[in-house]
Design a protein around this motif. Structure first.
Motif, PDB file in Angstrom:
ATOM      1  N   MET A  76       0.807  -1.211   0.000  1.00 10.63           N
ATOM      2  CA  MET A  76       0.000   0.000   0.000  1.00 10.63           C
ATOM      3  C   MET A  76       0.845   1.268   0.000  1.00 10.63           C
ATOM      4  SD  MET A  76      -3.016   1.030  -0.422  1.00 10.63           S
ATOM      5  CE  MET A  76      -3.993  -0.455  -0.169  1.00 10.63           C
ATOM      6  N   THR A  77       2.029   1.215   0.577  1.00 17.04           N
ATOM      7  CA  THR A  77       2.895   2.395   0.572  1.00 17.04           C
ATOM      8  C   THR A  77       3.245   2.795  -0.859  1.00 17.04           C
ATOM      9  OG1 THR A  77       3.828   1.802   2.718  1.00 17.04           O
ATOM     10  CG2 THR A  77       5.082   3.346   1.369  1.00 17.04           C
ATOM     11  N   THR A  78       3.609   1.809  -1.666  1.00 16.00           N
ATOM     12  CA  THR A  78       3.930   2.089  -3.066  1.00 16.00           C
ATOM     13  C   THR A  78       2.703   2.542  -3.835  1.00 16.00           C
ATOM     14  OG1 THR A  78       5.739   0.505  -3.105  1.00 16.00           O
ATOM     15  CG2 THR A  78       4.765   1.074  -5.216  1.00 16.00           C
ATOM     16  N   VAL A  79       1.573   1.890  -3.603  1.00 14.26           N
ATOM     17  CA  VAL A  79       0.352   2.246  -4.323  1.00 14.26           C
ATOM     18  C   VAL A  79      -0.065   3.681  -3.992  1.00 14.26           C
ATOM     19  CG1 VAL A  79      -2.116   1.732  -4.535  1.00 14.26           C
ATOM     20  CG2 VAL A  79      -0.452  -0.129  -4.536  1.00 14.26           C
ATOM     21  N   GLN A  80       0.028   4.046  -2.733  1.00 10.23           N
ATOM     22  CA  GLN A  80      -0.312   5.415  -2.351  1.00 10.23           C
ATOM     23  C   GLN A  80       0.631   6.422  -3.007  1.00 10.23           C
ATOM     24  OE1 GLN A  80      -0.167   4.935   1.910  1.00 10.23           O
ATOM     25  NE2 GLN A  80      -2.399   4.728   2.081  1.00 10.23           N
ATOM     26  N   SER A  81       1.907   6.068  -3.093  1.00 15.83           N
ATOM     27  CA  SER A  81       2.869   6.949  -3.753  1.00 15.83           C
ATOM     28  C   SER A  81       2.553   7.089  -5.241  1.00 15.83           C
ATOM     29  CB  SER A  81       4.294   6.424  -3.567  1.00 15.83           C
ATOM     30  OG  SER A  81       4.658   6.426  -2.206  1.00 15.83           O
ATOM     31  N   LEU A  82       2.170   5.979  -5.873  1.00 15.07           N
ATOM     32  CA  LEU A  82       1.813   6.013  -7.287  1.00 15.07           C
ATOM     33  C   LEU A  82       0.603   6.905  -7.520  1.00 15.07           C
ATOM     34  CD1 LEU A  82       1.916   5.032 -10.242  1.00 15.07           C
ATOM     35  CD2 LEU A  82       0.635   2.999  -9.504  1.00 15.07           C
ATOM     36  N   PHE A  83      -0.451   6.690  -6.737  1.00 16.01           N
ATOM     37  CA  PHE A  83      -1.651   7.504  -6.896  1.00 16.01           C
ATOM     38  C   PHE A  83      -1.366   8.968  -6.567  1.00 16.01           C
ATOM     39  CE2 PHE A  83      -4.638   3.682  -5.913  1.00 16.01           C
ATOM     40  CZ  PHE A  83      -4.335   3.153  -7.154  1.00 16.01           C
ATOM     41  N   GLY A  84      -0.552   9.178  -5.545  1.00 18.10           N
ATOM     42  CA  GLY A  84      -0.208  10.551  -5.182  1.00 18.10           C
ATOM     43  C   GLY A  84       0.562  11.252  -6.284  1.00 18.10           C
ATOM     44  N   TYR A  85       1.470  10.525  -6.929  1.00 14.86           N
ATOM     45  CA  TYR A  85       2.232  11.102  -8.039  1.00 14.86           C
ATOM     46  C   TYR A  85       1.301  11.467  -9.191  1.00 14.86           C
ATOM     47  CZ  TYR A  85       5.264  11.406 -12.108  1.00 14.86           C
ATOM     48  OH  TYR A  85       5.879  11.827 -13.254  1.00 14.86           O
ATOM     49  N   LEU A  86       0.381  10.565  -9.537  1.00 16.78           N
ATOM     50  CA  LEU A  86      -0.541  10.846 -10.639  1.00 16.78           C
ATOM     51  C   LEU A  86      -1.411  12.055 -10.320  1.00 16.78           C
ATOM     52  CD1 LEU A  86      -1.630   7.208 -11.543  1.00 16.78           C
ATOM     53  CD2 LEU A  86      -0.073   8.682 -12.829  1.00 16.78           C
TER      54      LEU A  86
END
Length: 277
Positions: A76-86
């Motif tokens: 989830m840490t990576t997924v949140q970073s991905l969504f946050g970047y987008l």
């Protein structure tokens, strides 16, 4: 992080890898065996292994050994970073463009909330949850339940237990999830899956972005042995759901925003309860 973004998006661009990602997101925070994922999606074991390896290489999925089994979960840490970047880069942080991201800090409205519990058959576990919530907090919540493939009748062990516990079973019936997806259906504030199989399946997209959670409970109807042993399995499922619903109803929803409520719901799903022992 930006260097990984193209790889992550490319990994998710494959239909079956995306399907694995979506299943694990629905099952979050559970760790799911590869074989269960393969069965749910109809993918060969060798192919599933290759897809999971690519998802792990993209840092979207984590692997953990439990005995002889390998379990997989969302990173989830990576997924949140991905969504946050987008959101921050592609949407320029504009909530008028990316509206789903603007609702997390909004407090829950101070009113009676609608809650839907989903399992496959809607004959025991989701019926338990509906009944417990209605009896213990019916002044604060409207409780509903449904099945992705509802049984033709409610489980007799479940009905006997509910009757013995003082629940009104006259209002209970097995219902298809489609009843709650039409224009006249209630607007749901919370949607919970209470069996792993239902969470593995594609469910309708719920309007209004309800808070969702997965509180998987083993199916008591699969218990073997004599009637006393089978009844014990239903008692365990009932107690586990009652405990989780007690934790849920203890939340002060009016003082929490959606992010805090979602985190609490996920934490309840992680609870090391009897059925996960």
């Amino acid at each position: 992080m930006e260097i990984k973004i193209p790889d992550q998006l490319s990994t998710l661009g494959h239909p079956q890898r995306l399907a694995i990602f979506r299943l694990l997101m629905r099952r979050y925070p559970d760790r799911v065996p590869a074989g269960e994922i393969a069965t749910a999606l109809g993918v060969k074991a060798s192919t599933m292994s290759a897809y999971l390896a690519l998802l792990m290489r993209a840092d979207l999925v984590r692997q953990r050994r439990a005995g002889t089994s390998m379990l997989y979960s969302i990173n989830m840490t990576t997924v949140q970073s991905l969504f946050g970047y987008l959101f921050s880069d592609c949407c320029r942080g504009r909530p008028d463009i990316c509206m789903p991201f603007s609702t997390g800090t909004v407090p829950m409205p101070d009113r009676k909330h609608n809650v839907l519990f989903i399992c496959v058959g809607n004959s025991a576990r989701s019926i338990f949850a509906e009944s417990v919530l209605r009896k213990t907090a019916g002044d604060r919540f409207n409780a509903y339940s449904a099945g992705t493939r509802p049984a033709s009748r409610l489980n007799p062990f479940a009905m006997q237990l509910l009757q013995d516990k003082g629940h009104d079973i006259s209002v209970l019936r097995s219902k298809d999830i489609s009843e709650f997806s039409g224009p006249d259906a209630p607007h749901f504030d919370f949607v919970f899956t209470v069996c792993d199989q239902a969470a593995n399946e594609e469910c309708p997209a719920w309007e209004g972005q309800p808070v969702s959670g997965h509180w998987g409970i083993p199916d008591p109807a699969r218990a073997t042995g004599n009637d006393a042993q089978k009844a014990l399995a239903f008692h365990r499922a009932y107690r586990a759901l009652k405990h989780r619903i007690g934790l849920f109803t203890a939340l002060n929803l009016e003082s929490l925003n959606r992010i805090a409520i979602q985190n609490s719901v996920d934490e309840i799903g992680r609870a090391n309860l009897e059925e996960r022992a």
